[in-house]
Design an enzyme around this catalytic site. Structure first.
Site, PDB file in Angstrom:
ATOM      1  NE  ARG A  25      -1.193   2.602   2.732  1.00 17.54           N
ATOM      2  CZ  ARG A  25      -1.369   3.846   3.007  1.00 17.54           C
ATOM      3  NH1 ARG A  25      -1.398   4.733   3.043  1.00 17.54           N
ATOM      4  NH2 ARG A  25      -0.518   3.935   4.843  1.00 17.54           N
ATOM      5  CD  GLU A 155      -3.546  12.268   5.598  1.00 16.20           C
ATOM      6  OE1 GLU A 155      -2.354  12.093   4.596  1.00 16.20           O
ATOM      7  OE2 GLU A 155      -4.467  12.347   6.045  1.00 16.20           O
TER       8      GLU A 155
END
Length: 521
Positions: A25, A155
């Site tokens: 990923r 994030e």
């Protein structure tokens, strides 16, 4: 308690550290890297079965149909071996879209991407923290209703802790009580942290939320990904995110092999990683990604277990003076001693010893001088060249080849696999063979294998590595250098061929190998 005592105390109490590999990923975000579905499956199989990582993150939801097929293939395989809960997919706070995409693939774990800094929340999403938290809760609830396990990424958490810690705490205060969120994953998204900041911020998080499982996800923009990962573990992180060969966006992520070695050796931490598989997974990903591993990359670089200086080889013979805990056999590799202008007598003696050749001190000195001369000319000298150099230096002809190529034809045609027809002489007897293969050289080797199996009833060495380059100092129209490594007698045999044609250079290297094998029978 002093610093050293605190570290030793941490070493004694360090828990098991989960390793989550994100090569398929985050690693695929390396510029120019795009894995095909079957390549993703092969990497996933090796990571789960051979390397034994705890978890793998294999894709981002909703990317493409090809990505969807890759995730389906990996999930089917993981389910067959009872490890489907180790396969994770990045999803987004997008209502039902990511959750439906993952469940349609057969996945069971979503790594939900939330915003870990106020700037990302207000500028990128253009939402208030309260609205974003409500959206996260709704997505988590829906994912849970669909049978998915949820991990939550924050994030840009590193900048969140720097610039808006009150936002991070607001997010955590609201979400840490959501029992269906299994892990909170804290990324240094832009690679801006140093180890002291990692320690400071992690300790604040763990002091405030002592019962939460925190992962750390490092990026390498300041070449601190490994150091920051270790700082996170020392401060209480229970999981680390890595990639094979450090692949990842911009400067990449924390490389798995380096993290594993330093976790074990410097902090005595426990992981599930099978270390002697690290070189194999590195080579597999290197081949599929097209991103070459630097020769001096720790653990997996081509040269990291090669002693060049003669004084080091000399020390290795005297109670292993230049050894450390990074023993090559531990990682499925072998220590080598380079031959070149810096070799010295000790390096050459080591190589001669492996070949079973014994020389007098004077003869060794003369061979050393010749290898030094070749090194000054940027010539590459392999261990397999030594018998011929010895013969030349000692004014003896090299032994006559026992395996000779009499003739060969290789052909290619549109829509057909390349073919090879060859005639060889082995110990005075001539044999014919033919085969088709995936390339001209592959067809040639298969024809040789046919001869060895049918007429000699002997095993042909297995090819381990194949490298093609222009010799050092050469030009684009110069000779092609082919270096081939073979598995032979529980060891490795490396031979080199030079020619204007790549296939011819490979054939020369192959016949050099066959003559070495014949001379050892």
């Amino acid at each position: 308690m002093g610093t050293a005592e605190r570290i030793n105390s941490s070493q004694r109490t360090l828990p098991y550290v989960e390793i989550m590999d994100s090569t398929l990923r985050d690693g695929e975000q390396t510029n120019g890297v795009s894995f095909l579905p079957h390549e993703k499956l092969m990497v996933a199989r090796m990571l789960l079965h051979d390397v034994n990582v705890d978890r793998i993150e294999v894709a981002s939801a909703r990317v493409s149909e090809g990505e969807k097929e890759a995730v389906r293939m990996i999930c089917r395989y993981a389910d067959q071996i009872g490890k489907l809960d180790r396969v994770e997919v990045l999803g987004f706070v997008d209502g039902h879209l990511s959750v439906d995409w993952i469940t349609d693939c057969g996945g069971k774990v979503i790594n939900l991407l939330a915003k870990g800094s106020l700037k990302h929340c207000t500028h990128q999403l253009q939402k208030t923290p309260e609205n974003h938290i409500a959206d996260i809760k709704e997505t988590v609830e829906y994912a849970t209703s669909k049978g998915l396990s949820v991990n939550l990424y924050l994030e840009d958490w590193s900048n969140g802790m720097k610039d808006s810690p009150e936002y991070v705490y607001q997010l955590m205060d609201e979400l840490s009580s959501v029992s269906t969120i299994k892990r909170f994953m804290l990324p240094d998204t832009l690679g801006v942290m140093n180890p002291l900041q990692v320690i400071e911020y992690f300790r604040k998080m763990i002091k405030r939320y002592p019962d939460i499982h925190f992962d750390f996800h490092a990026h390498n923009d300041y070449d601190l990904a490994v150091s920051n990962s270790l700082a996170a573990v020392l401060s209480g992180a229970k999981g680390l995110h890595v990639t094979v060969n450090g692949l990842g966006e911009r400067c990449g992520n924390a490389p798995m092999a380096s993290v594993q070695a330093i976790l074990k050796d410097q902090f005595h931490a426990k992981t599930g990683i099978v270390e002697d598989q690290l070189n194999g997974i590195s080579r597999l990903v290197e081949g599929y990604s097209g991103i070459a591993v630097a020769p001096n990359q720790p653990i997996v670089g081509e040269n990291v277990f090669t002693q060049v200086a003669g004084v080091h080889a000399d020390g290795d013979t005297k109670d292993k003076l230049y050894y450390n805990e990074l023993i090559p056999e531990r990682f499925g590799r072998k220590r080598e001693y380079a031959l070149g202008k810096n070799s010295g007598k000790a390096n050459i003696a080591k190589n001669l010893e492996e070949l079973g050749l014994e020389l007098t001190p004077e003869q060794t000195k003369r061979v050393t001088q010749r290898i030094t001369e070749l090194g000054d000319k940027k010539e590459i000298v392999t261990q397999e060249d030594l018998p011929y150099i010895v013969s030349d230096v000692l004014k003896h002809d090299a032994p006559e080849d026992k395996v000779k190529l009499i003739s060969y034809v290789v052909s290619t045609a549109y829509g057909l696999k390349p073919g090879a027809n060859i005639k060889v002489e082995i110990n005075g007897q001539q044999y014919d063979g033919s085969a088709v293969g995936d390339g001209q050289y592959d067809a040639f080797v298969k024809a040789l294998r046919y001869i060895y199996k049918k007429y000699l009833n002997r095993t042909f060495p297995i090819l381990a590595n194949y490298q093609v380059s222009i010799p050092p100092g050469g030009r684009t129209d110069a000779l092609v250098q082919t270096v081939i490594t073979w598995h032979y007698n529980d060891g490795l045999l490396r031979t080199r061929g030079l020619d204007a044609d790549q296939t011819e250079a490979a054939i020369k290297a192959t016949f050099k190998m066959l003559n070495i094998v014949e001379s050892n029978l």
